[in-house]
Design a protein around this motif. Structure first.
Motif, PDB file in Angstrom:
ATOM      1  N   GLY A  22       0.811  -1.211   0.000  1.00  0.00           N
ATOM      2  CA  GLY A  22       0.000   0.000   0.000  1.00  0.00           C
ATOM      3  C   GLY A  22       0.848   1.265   0.000  1.00  0.00           C
ATOM      4  N   LEU A  23       1.945   1.239   0.769  1.00  0.00           N
ATOM      5  CA  LEU A  23       2.845   2.395   0.774  1.00  0.00           C
ATOM      6  C   LEU A  23       3.489   2.605  -0.592  1.00  0.00           C
ATOM      7  CD1 LEU A  23       4.597   1.960   4.240  1.00  0.00           C
ATOM      8  CD2 LEU A  23       2.842   3.621   3.621  1.00  0.00           C
ATOM      9  N   LEU A  24       3.851   1.499  -1.255  1.00  0.00           N
ATOM     10  CA  LEU A  24       4.455   1.621  -2.583  1.00  0.00           C
ATOM     11  C   LEU A  24       3.460   2.154  -3.613  1.00  0.00           C
ATOM     12  CD1 LEU A  24       6.572  -1.670  -2.723  1.00  0.00           C
ATOM     13  CD2 LEU A  24       7.398   0.658  -2.357  1.00  0.00           C
ATOM     14  N   LEU A  25       2.216   1.674  -3.550  1.00  0.00           N
ATOM     15  CA  LEU A  25       1.212   2.123  -4.512  1.00  0.00           C
ATOM     16  C   LEU A  25       0.744   3.546  -4.225  1.00  0.00           C
ATOM     17  CD1 LEU A  25      -0.993  -1.083  -4.910  1.00  0.00           C
ATOM     18  CD2 LEU A  25       0.573  -0.100  -6.589  1.00  0.00           C
ATOM     19  N   ALA A  26       0.911   3.991  -2.987  1.00  0.00           N
ATOM     20  CA  ALA A  26       0.490   5.357  -2.665  1.00  0.00           C
ATOM     21  C   ALA A  26       1.319   6.388  -3.425  1.00  0.00           C
ATOM     22  CB  ALA A  26       0.604   5.601  -1.162  1.00  0.00           C
ATOM     23  N   LEU A  30      -0.573   9.213  -5.590  1.00  0.00           N
ATOM     24  CA  LEU A  30      -0.457  10.644  -5.295  1.00  0.00           C
ATOM     25  C   LEU A  30       0.071  11.418  -6.503  1.00  0.00           C
ATOM     26  CD1 LEU A  30       0.981  10.494  -1.659  1.00  0.00           C
ATOM     27  CD2 LEU A  30      -1.332  11.148  -2.349  1.00  0.00           C
ATOM     28  N   ALA A  31       1.009  10.823  -7.228  1.00  0.00           N
ATOM     29  CA  ALA A  31       1.546  11.494  -8.409  1.00  0.00           C
ATOM     30  C   ALA A  31       0.461  11.693  -9.471  1.00  0.00           C
ATOM     31  CB  ALA A  31       2.713  10.692  -8.972  1.00  0.00           C
ATOM     32  N   LEU A  32      -0.332  10.656  -9.695  1.00  0.00           N
ATOM     33  CA  LEU A  32      -1.398  10.761 -10.699  1.00  0.00           C
ATOM     34  C   LEU A  32      -2.471  11.753 -10.266  1.00  0.00           C
ATOM     35  CD1 LEU A  32      -1.748   6.991 -11.672  1.00  0.00           C
ATOM     36  CD2 LEU A  32      -0.900   8.850 -13.131  1.00  0.00           C
ATOM     37  N   ILE A  33      -2.762  11.798  -8.979  1.00  0.00           N
ATOM     38  CA  ILE A  33      -3.741  12.782  -8.491  1.00  0.00           C
ATOM     39  C   ILE A  33      -3.202  14.198  -8.649  1.00  0.00           C
ATOM     40  CG2 ILE A  33      -4.922  13.624  -6.430  1.00  0.00           C
ATOM     41  CD1 ILE A  33      -5.115  10.721  -5.489  1.00  0.00           C
ATOM     42  N   SER A  34      -1.922  14.381  -8.292  1.00  0.00           N
ATOM     43  CA  SER A  34      -1.318  15.722  -8.380  1.00  0.00           C
ATOM     44  C   SER A  34      -1.296  16.236  -9.818  1.00  0.00           C
ATOM     45  CB  SER A  34       0.118  15.683  -7.823  1.00  0.00           C
ATOM     46  OG  SER A  34       0.100  15.251  -6.472  1.00  0.00           O
ATOM     47  N   VAL A  35      -1.054  15.342 -10.754  1.00  0.00           N
ATOM     48  CA  VAL A  35      -1.036  15.756 -12.162  1.00  0.00           C
ATOM     49  C   VAL A  35      -2.444  15.788 -12.742  1.00  0.00           C
ATOM     50  CG1 VAL A  35      -0.176  15.167 -14.463  1.00  0.00           C
ATOM     51  CG2 VAL A  35       1.283  14.851 -12.460  1.00  0.00           C
ATOM     52  N   VAL A  54     -13.317  14.020  -7.688  1.00  0.00           N
ATOM     53  CA  VAL A  54     -13.427  12.886  -8.613  1.00  0.00           C
ATOM     54  C   VAL A  54     -12.051  12.288  -8.892  1.00  0.00           C
ATOM     55  CG1 VAL A  54     -14.063  12.210 -10.956  1.00  0.00           C
ATOM     56  CG2 VAL A  54     -15.554  13.743  -9.654  1.00  0.00           C
ATOM     57  N   THR A  55     -11.056  13.155  -9.123  1.00  0.00           N
ATOM     58  CA  THR A  55      -9.705  12.653  -9.384  1.00  0.00           C
ATOM     59  C   THR A  55      -9.122  11.958  -8.163  1.00  0.00           C
ATOM     60  OG1 THR A  55      -9.376  14.506 -10.915  1.00  0.00           O
ATOM     61  CG2 THR A  55      -7.416  13.290 -10.207  1.00  0.00           C
ATOM     62  N   VAL A  56      -9.374  12.499  -6.974  1.00  0.00           N
ATOM     63  CA  VAL A  56      -8.878  11.871  -5.737  1.00  0.00           C
ATOM     64  C   VAL A  56      -9.508  10.499  -5.551  1.00  0.00           C
ATOM     65  CG1 VAL A  56      -8.881  12.024  -3.221  1.00  0.00           C
ATOM     66  CG2 VAL A  56      -8.292  14.032  -4.596  1.00  0.00           C
ATOM     67  N   VAL A  57     -10.805  10.396  -5.739  1.00  0.00           N
ATOM     68  CA  VAL A  57     -11.479   9.096  -5.580  1.00  0.00           C
ATOM     69  C   VAL A  57     -10.971   8.098  -6.612  1.00  0.00           C
ATOM     70  CG1 VAL A  57     -13.701   7.918  -5.786  1.00  0.00           C
ATOM     71  CG2 VAL A  57     -13.546  10.064  -4.525  1.00  0.00           C
ATOM     72  N   LEU A  98     -10.261   9.201 -22.793  1.00  0.00           N
ATOM     73  CA  LEU A  98      -9.565   9.091 -21.509  1.00  0.00           C
ATOM     74  C   LEU A  98      -8.307   9.936 -21.531  1.00  0.00           C
ATOM     75  CD1 LEU A  98      -9.749   5.221 -20.850  1.00  0.00           C
ATOM     76  CD2 LEU A  98     -11.381   6.990 -20.180  1.00  0.00           C
ATOM     77  N   SER A  99      -8.134  10.722 -20.480  1.00  0.00           N
ATOM     78  CA  SER A  99      -6.892  11.480 -20.355  1.00  0.00           C
ATOM     79  C   SER A  99      -5.748  10.530 -20.003  1.00  0.00           C
ATOM     80  CB  SER A  99      -7.038  12.552 -19.282  1.00  0.00           C
ATOM     81  OG  SER A  99      -7.230  11.941 -18.004  1.00  0.00           O
ATOM     82  N   VAL A 100      -4.526  11.029 -20.072  1.00  0.00           N
ATOM     83  CA  VAL A 100      -3.368  10.187 -19.784  1.00  0.00           C
ATOM     84  C   VAL A 100      -3.398   9.714 -18.334  1.00  0.00           C
ATOM     85  CG1 VAL A 100      -0.852  10.133 -19.651  1.00  0.00           C
ATOM     86  CG2 VAL A 100      -1.988  11.312 -21.548  1.00  0.00           C
ATOM     87  N   THR A 101      -3.702  10.637 -17.415  1.00  0.00           N
ATOM     88  CA  THR A 101      -3.732  10.247 -15.993  1.00  0.00           C
ATOM     89  C   THR A 101      -4.867   9.273 -15.702  1.00  0.00           C
ATOM     90  OG1 THR A 101      -5.044  12.243 -15.540  1.00  0.00           O
ATOM     91  CG2 THR A 101      -2.648  12.384 -15.229  1.00  0.00           C
TER      92      THR A 101
END
Length: 411
Positions: A22-26, A30-35, A54-57, A98-101
């Protein structure tokens, strides 16, 4: 400073595999959410108040798939659907539907589902994702070229589908491997129990032979008492007759017990039980087999007057100790010492460390348990363990007369 660093790293090392994953996937989540949030707001014209949750979920579904696969599959597809419906910007150069993220997030979710969930969950999420992308392209046209839209959908379908298949295969392989490990553990445990039962049965058979011999002598003496002493008092003669009858009954019952203890392999073992007098022969046979054995104070064994049970126990302990040296320290020098102290026979078998390159043979420690059980029958003890120089030592204390030992315990 070193201790503080170790104490800080210790909790992380003790985390469960799921928590570490879970720590590794976080990190990618987080990177995909930030972008993804600014991308959806600036390129796809999604209002910030909608783009952020929506992006966070949608991104959190990556980590959620580890612990709640079904919920993660639903939230990821729902988030993907909302991003497709809301993200209809005028920039025709941006990927659509679909967007890249969003594409990368959904692929990661499907991969995690393939590794963590049953295959129907991952398959349903994959089909729903492809359906959302296809429906968005068909029902919400934006003016992009057909090749660009088709390529976007094909990219999602092929990459996520291939990784899903790979994840399912890996998960099935892990399950089969875990099942094999469990089966091997159960088999090893059952084998260990069977070996212990066989060792106990062997000890019981040896004790039967010794005790039956003593009972036979009692029976003969009691039966012939009236003939060896013609002037014997009639009451004493009746006592001897009762002793004779009781000993015969005991021998009959012991023969029945022996028939239960004997198996097909041990049924023909009719050789007399070994004792103290055969220990020098045992050591000599070990030398002939190539062992470097040095025996000290063998004269202690002469004229000890030990019970038959004690003699068998002493012989078997020395035999098992020498066998352990052969299995686990082949070629190492071994010393066998004997001593007598306060009516006890002391046996000490010690070997040096194995030679470099010598691989110890297999063994589950059942021979050591057999030694301890033999000594316990007499009221003695066996201590085993590593020596300071890397060798191994077996130290046994055996009462020479178990009846005397029992009297001391009763007192």
């Amino acid at each position: 400073m070193t201790r503080r660093t170790g104490s800080q790293l210790k909790p992380v090392a003790q985390l469960k595999p799921v928590a570490r994953a879970g720590l590794l996937l976080a990190v990618p989540a987080l990177a995909l959410i930030s972008v993804g949030v600014p991308l959806n707001v600036l390129i796809y014209d999604v209002p910030f108040l909608l783009a952020f949750p929506v992006t966070v979920v949608h991104g959190a579904s990556i980590v959620l798939a580890l612990v709640r696969p079904r919920i993660a599959a639903i939230t990821s597809v729902a988030g993907l659907l909302l991003l497709v419906v809301l993200g209809r910007g005028d920039d025709l150069g941006a990927p659509w539907p679909l967007s890249v993220t969003a594409l990368l997030t959904q692929i990661l979710v499907i991969v995690v589902l393939g590794l963590r969930a049953t295959w129907p969950v991952g398959l349903c999420c994959w089909l729903a994702s492809v359906a959302v992308a296809a429906a968005g392209a068909a029902l919400l046209p934006r003016g992009d070229t057909e090749a660009a839209v088709t390529g976007n959908i094909v990219l999602l379908t092929s990459i996520s589908g291939g990784l899903l298949l790979l994840g399912v295969v890996v998960r099935q392989w892990q399950q089969i491997r875990s099942q094999l490990v469990r089966e091997r553990a159960v088999s090893a445990e059952e084998h260990a129990k069977r070996v212990l039962v066989e060792e106990k049965a062997r000890i019981a058979r040896e004790l039967h032979d010794v005790i039956a011999h003593s009972m036979s002598i009692i029976n003969v003496q009691a039966t012939t008492a009236r003939y060896r002493y013609p002037d014997l008092n009639p009451e004493l003669a009746r006592e001897f007759d009762e002793v004779s009858a009781a000993s015969r009954q005991a021998l009959t019952e012991m023969r029945g017990l022996l028939s239960v203890l004997r198996d097909e392999e041990s049924g023909g073992a009719l050789a007399p039980q070994p004792g103290l007098t055969r220990i020098p022969e045992l050591i000599e046979n070990a030398r002939r087999a190539g062992m470097r054995v040095e025996a000290h104070d063998l004269a202690v064994l002469d004229g000890l007057g030990a019970s038959d049970i004690a003699g068998v126990a002493a012989f078997r302990i020395v035999q098992e100790a020498l066998s352990n040296v052969t299995r686990h320290a082949a070629g190492a020098r071994c010393e066998v010492r004997f001593a007598r102290m306060d009516g006890d026979l002391i046996i000490d078998v010690r070997n040096d460390a194995p030679e470099p390159g010598v691989t110890p043979g297999p063994g589950g420690g059942h021979g050591l348990i057999g030694m301890q059980e033999r000594a316990a029958i007499l009221g003695g003890s066996v201590r085993t363990g590593r020596t300071e120089d890397g060798g191994f030592e077996v130290h046994a204390v055996l009462p020479l007369d178990s009846s005397d030992e029992q009297e001391r315990q009763d007192r």
